[in-house]
Design an enzyme around this catalytic site. Sequence first.
Site, PDB file in Angstrom:
ATOM      1  N   ASP A 109       0.857  -1.182   0.000  1.00 18.24           N
ATOM      2  CA  ASP A 109       0.000   0.000   0.000  1.00 18.24           C
ATOM      3  C   ASP A 109       0.896   1.237   0.000  1.00 18.24           C
ATOM      4  O   ASP A 109       2.096   1.160   0.315  1.00 18.24           O
ATOM      5  CB  ASP A 109      -0.892  -0.053   1.247  1.00 18.24           C
ATOM      6  CG  ASP A 109      -1.668   1.221   1.465  1.00 18.24           C
ATOM      7  OD1 ASP A 109      -2.278   1.719   0.503  1.00 18.24           O
ATOM      8  OD2 ASP A 109      -1.662   1.728   2.609  1.00 18.24           O
TER       9      ASP A 109
ATOM     10  N   ASP B 199      -0.266   5.197   0.860  1.00 15.07           N
ATOM     11  CA  ASP B 199      -0.555   6.111   1.979  1.00 15.07           C
ATOM     12  C   ASP B 199      -0.714   5.330   3.281  1.00 15.07           C
ATOM     13  O   ASP B 199      -1.513   4.394   3.359  1.00 15.07           O
ATOM     14  CB  ASP B 199      -1.833   6.898   1.695  1.00 15.07           C
ATOM     15  CG  ASP B 199      -1.681   7.848   0.526  1.00 15.07           C
ATOM     16  OD1 ASP B 199      -1.335   9.011   0.753  1.00 15.07           O
ATOM     17  OD2 ASP B 199      -1.907   7.413  -0.620  1.00 15.07           O
TER      18      ASP B 199
ATOM     19  N   ASP C 204      -2.275  -0.499   5.813  1.00 14.80           N
ATOM     20  CA  ASP C 204      -2.714   0.052   7.090  1.00 14.80           C
ATOM     21  C   ASP C 204      -4.210   0.275   7.205  1.00 14.80           C
ATOM     22  O   ASP C 204      -4.732   0.445   8.301  1.00 14.80           O
ATOM     23  CB  ASP C 204      -2.037   1.407   7.333  1.00 14.80           C
ATOM     24  CG  ASP C 204      -2.613   2.496   6.423  1.00 14.80           C
ATOM     25  OD1 ASP C 204      -2.543   2.327   5.182  1.00 14.80           O
ATOM     26  OD2 ASP C 204      -3.147   3.489   6.945  1.00 14.80           O
TER      27      ASP C 204
END
Length: 242
Positions: A15, A17, A193
């Site tokens: 991922d 961001d 996240d």
Amino acid sequence: MLLDLEPDGDALFLDFDGTLVEIAPRPDDIVVPRHLPALIDRLSARLGGALAVVSGRAVHALDSYLSPARFAASGLHGMENRWNTGDPVIRVQPPESLESVRASLVGSGIADERVRVEDKGLSIAIHYRAAPERGEDIIALVHDLAAPYADLSVLAGKMVVEVKPSGYSKATAVEDGMRQSPFSGRRPVFIGDDVTDEDGMRAATALGGYGVKVGEGPSLAEKRIGSVRHVLDWLDRQSKGH
């Protein structure tokens, strides 16, 4: 504790961001660590090219932030894919229903100095990190606008809600990537996240790999790492073979 990657056996899906860069109040305010592009290049080379950045951002945006690094990528939650660095980006066609929702959002007056409507072409995201108290109303509005269309779905993340074509996610990105060279035949590892990353972790696990959750919060991930800084430190060690 995270396992060391197997250079000839693992495929890494990252991922962006909240994993490679810290989340910013506005998407355009992120700060890319100066060493990150070189780190991506080094680690991708060590994995034989089996490294992909999987993001809700468009692939061209990832390229602009990580230039001059060359890497495989899946953008817009699996709606854009480039599994080999020299290949063109393959994009899905947006349904006509998305244009109807786009027009309704523009007319809703939802955007202001604290709420940003980001039109990605293949999807539309509403960011409300600067106005968290409006989150429930914004999410409800997006659900109401998308509800009449079976070919649209709504995806909620950290202080963002997005309307997009149905049938695409970070799970479909991982599944598609694992059918392509150089990812095919390897063990997928997905690091992320956010709630949207859980789909990617689920797909990685189903394909014999595992997920890694960055930070706190519930997750189906088998492993966990504390922060963006910890992710970058671990990736740096993996890129050097220790």
